[in-house]
Design an enzyme around this catalytic site. Structure first.
Site, PDB file in Angstrom:
ATOM      1  N   HIS A  73      -7.459  -5.756  -1.520  1.00 50.33           N
ATOM      2  CA  HIS A  73      -5.898  -4.955  -1.669  1.00 50.33           C
ATOM      3  C   HIS A  73      -5.045  -6.094  -0.086  1.00 50.33           C
ATOM      4  O   HIS A  73      -4.082  -5.716  -0.028  1.00 50.33           O
ATOM      5  CB  HIS A  73      -6.171  -3.500  -0.565  1.00 50.33           C
ATOM      6  CG  HIS A  73      -4.953  -2.625   0.022  1.00 50.33           C
ATOM      7  ND1 HIS A  73      -4.816  -1.802  -1.688  1.00 50.33           N
ATOM      8  CD2 HIS A  73      -4.829  -2.229   0.718  1.00 50.33           C
ATOM      9  CE1 HIS A  73      -3.966  -1.339  -0.661  1.00 50.33           C
ATOM     10  NE2 HIS A  73      -4.105  -1.290   0.470  1.00 50.33           N
ATOM     11  N   ASP A 116      -9.160  -4.915  -6.205  1.00 53.62           N
ATOM     12  CA  ASP A 116      -9.014  -3.740  -5.190  1.00 53.62           C
ATOM     13  C   ASP A 116      -8.840  -2.715  -5.568  1.00 53.62           C
ATOM     14  O   ASP A 116      -7.802  -2.546  -6.951  1.00 53.62           O
ATOM     15  CB  ASP A 116      -6.805  -4.148  -4.571  1.00 53.62           C
ATOM     16  CG  ASP A 116      -6.378  -2.892  -3.950  1.00 53.62           C
ATOM     17  OD1 ASP A 116      -6.872  -1.662  -4.050  1.00 53.62           O
ATOM     18  OD2 ASP A 116      -5.202  -2.524  -3.512  1.00 53.62           O
ATOM     19  N   SER A 123       0.714  -1.480  -0.181  1.00 55.46           N
ATOM     20  CA  SER A 123      -0.165  -0.345   0.080  1.00 55.46           C
ATOM     21  C   SER A 123       1.159   0.857  -0.197  1.00 55.46           C
ATOM     22  O   SER A 123       1.484   1.713  -0.279  1.00 55.46           O
ATOM     23  CB  SER A 123      -1.231   0.035   1.648  1.00 55.46           C
ATOM     24  OG  SER A 123      -1.949   1.395   1.095  1.00 55.46           O
TER      25      SER A 123
END
Length: 633
Positions: free
Chosen positions: A610, A578, A492
């Protein structure tokens, strides 16, 4: 009920010298504890243990109860007799629940009923997809009904295109009964379409059962209002962030007392997580990050007296108090983790300041393992601050040897790096494969004051990159670190960090791994679903040419602008579902690396978001992660 003797392991069975080390296969055999609550009589703790099955590609769980004083747990099949159902009104007359309701026309067949095979979708605003799901016109709504069989549920949000519980992660903590059973308080962001995507303004609403009317209880606050509950004396309490669009704002505990909203943590330099009232209603206990751990704090409730409001830290140590479950006489029941141990249930005695481990789900497994050692290290940053860096050393560590090292880049970007236990980014597992792990509490981490946490906003590629390099450079000075074998890994924002470091690291690193990382800030702005996040952290949109802050972000802090400096092997991992960091981010990065002739690999999980949640995909993730490190480091 039958005794779950297989879950109990005597501490005497722990081997004096374990030779095995943690493996990906063993990690995914560990039991995962989640507490359901304390029994009505206060004598038992009810909890679930989920154990992933790689073969079945799912998790199987069993439910247990154990005395609040410890002992042998018992497997149970029905929790209704033991636990109070918060969704039943206190007078027992009603029950509250939630369900999805079709509100909006979105699908092709909604507009053209005769075209039953159409898979078209029509949108007139943003929020057309969220997290890992496309909006199909349905919304979560709160319902109540008489507490009797076949009672007809009543929708308290009829025809409203809003969600309660909140998507994607809200549950029944988003709605509660008032103590007098006359109203329902619920959390909702009453915005839709593009307005929804650019705002964090959730409010607490009160629905009156008698008048069938709804009132906004927190209309004056423009940020998040969440986690409503009532004190033992009937005072509405909740968590509040002030600023609209800032999802990582300071989280304060608010109590509404005699018509006044009292902020109990306003003068405390931290951010609160979950909270629980003491049984006597005189204190609020809450968890919060502090100095690389997560601990229990308390704050007194003075009412309208002149007694000062004081926040005190209750627990301390190199561990995380993950959740506060409740109270049992002089004891606080919690779950606790550290970097080497998954969650277990503990009891903390306020008077003795002592701990008692109640469940021992994974003790037998850990007893057979040589576990890593983690150390605190404080590094001076380029702007003269002291930064905590966790250093995790391999099992059976030998200072005379040289080890490769991995710089771990945390996601968030505003999230704590504490003594939590991950089943993917697991420091114990990484170190057990022979790597020294360097995990800095860089800018943007909770637990080091509000200013430290906020400094990363609008400065993604600035001071925080210096923080990363200060950490790895400092640890790399140690004789046991092989300076020629350094890697950087993260997900991320941590994945963004890897992409950004790839263009500025000046040959420090020999390999990179980026999972669902942000690569192109402009295309990220154009495809991510929570636009408020980019507006706040990047300073605005990329087309705002007169916006100096935004233009600096999209030029200096955009990894695509330094691809010409890339010269290091990189593994890029991406989830196909995602929508927070959409698939194009990973595709663009992989394409750039390939066309520049850089050794690179693209690991795609088409049905994951994610995160990586399916057991077999998780095994592939671990397999490719460590295979790449063996190939390149």
């Amino acid at each position: 009920m039958k005794n779950a003797l297989f879950l109990i392991v005597s501490t005497m069975s722990i081997a004096a010298s374990a030779q095995q080390v943690l493996s990906p296969e063993t990690l995914w055999k560990l039991g995962r504890v989640s507490v359901l609550g304390i029994s009505k009589d206060g004598k038992e703790i009810v909890y679930k243990v989920a154990i992933p099955s790689v073969e079945e590609n799912k998790s199987n769980s069993k439910t247990y109860s154990i005395s609040v004083n410890g002992g042998i747990p018992s497997e149970i099949t029905d929790t209704k007799a033991l636990l109070t159902d918060k969704n039943i009104s206190q007078n027992g007359a009603y029950v509250v629940s939630s369900q999805e309701v079709k509100i909006e026309k979105v699908l092709g067949k909604d507009f053209y009923p005769e075209l039953t095979k159409s898979d078209a979708q029509v949108y007139n605003g943003l929020d057309y997809r969220h997290w890992d799901t496309w909006n199909n016109g349905t919304h979560n709504h709160v319902f109540y009904a008489e507490n009797k069989p076949k009672a007809m549920p009543i929708d308290i949000m009829p025809r409203e295109p809003y969600d309660a519980p909140q998507k994607p992660f809200g549950g029944d903590e988003d709605f509660i009964w008032s103590p007098d059973s006359k109203s329902i308080i619920y959390v909702c962001k009453k915005k839709s379409g593009t307005d929804y995507a650019i705002s964090t303004n959730t409010d607490l609403y009160e629905y009156d059962l008698e008048t069938k009317t709804t009132k906004n209880l927190t209309e004056s606050n423009k940020g998040y209002d969440t986690n409503p509950s009532f004190s033992p004396t009937g005072n509405l309490t909740w968590l509040q962030m002030k600023r609209d669009g800032y999802e990582a704002d300071k989280n304060d505990i608010i109590v509404r007392f005699k018509g006044l909203d009292m902020n109990l943590t306003a003068n405390w330099d931290g951010s609160a997580d979950s909270f629980n009232w003491s049984p006597d209603g005189k204190k609020v206990f809450f968890t919060a990050a502090v100095d690389g751990t997560k601990q229990v704090f308390e704050v007194n409730f003075p009412g309208l007296t002149k007694i000062a409001v004081v926040v005190k830290q209750v627990t301390q140590g190199d561990f995380d108090v993950a959740d506060v479950v409740g109270f049992s006489e002089d004891n606080l029941i919690v779950t606790r983790t550290d970097m080497n141990h998954a969650a277990e249930i503990y009891s903390y005695n306020f008077n003795k300041k002592s701990w008692l481990q109640l469940t021992k789900i994974n003790d037998e497994t850990y007893s057979k393992l040589a576990l890593p050692k983690y150390e605190r290290r404080y590094v001076t940053t380029t702007d003269g601050k002291k930064m905590l860096v966790w250093v995790i050393l391999p099992p059976n560590f030998d200072k005379a040897k040289k080890y490769p090292a991995l710089l771990y880049c945390q996601g968030g970007p505003q999230s704590p790096l504490t003594q939590s236990y991950s089943f993917r980014w697991n420091f114990s597992l990484m170190a057990s494969q022979g790597y020294v792990i360097v995990a800095p509490n860089r800018r943007g981490m909770y637990g080091h004051g509000v200013a430290w946490n906020e400094q990363i906003s609008k400065d993604w590629g600035g001071q925080v990159m210096d923080d990363y390099l200060s950490a790895i450079d400092d640890v790399a000075k140690e004789s046991y670190v092989d300076k020629a074998r350094l890697g950087a890994v993260g997900a991320s924002y941590g994945g963004y960090s890897v992409f950004q470091l790839a263009g500025i690291h000046n040959n420090r690193f020999k390999t990179f791994i980026s999972h669902c990382g942000v690569f192109n800030l402009e295309s990220m702005y154009g495809t991510t679903e929570e636009v408020f996040f980019n507006n706040w952290d990047h300073g605005g949109a990329y087309w705002e040419k007169d916006n100096v802050v935004a233009q600096k972000t999209y030029s200096e802090f955009n990894p695509i602008n330094r691809v010409d400096k890339w010269n290091t092997p990189i593994l890029i991992i991406q989830g196909g579902k995602d929508y927070r960091v959409p698939i194009g981010q990973g595709q663009e990065a992989f394409q750039a690396a390939q066309l520049r002739g850089i050794k690179s690999r693209f690991l795609l999980f088409p049905e994951e978001n994610h995160w990586v949640l399916k057991p077999q995909n998780a095994q592939v993730w671990q397999g490719e992660f460590y295979k790449w490190l063996k190939e390149t480091l």
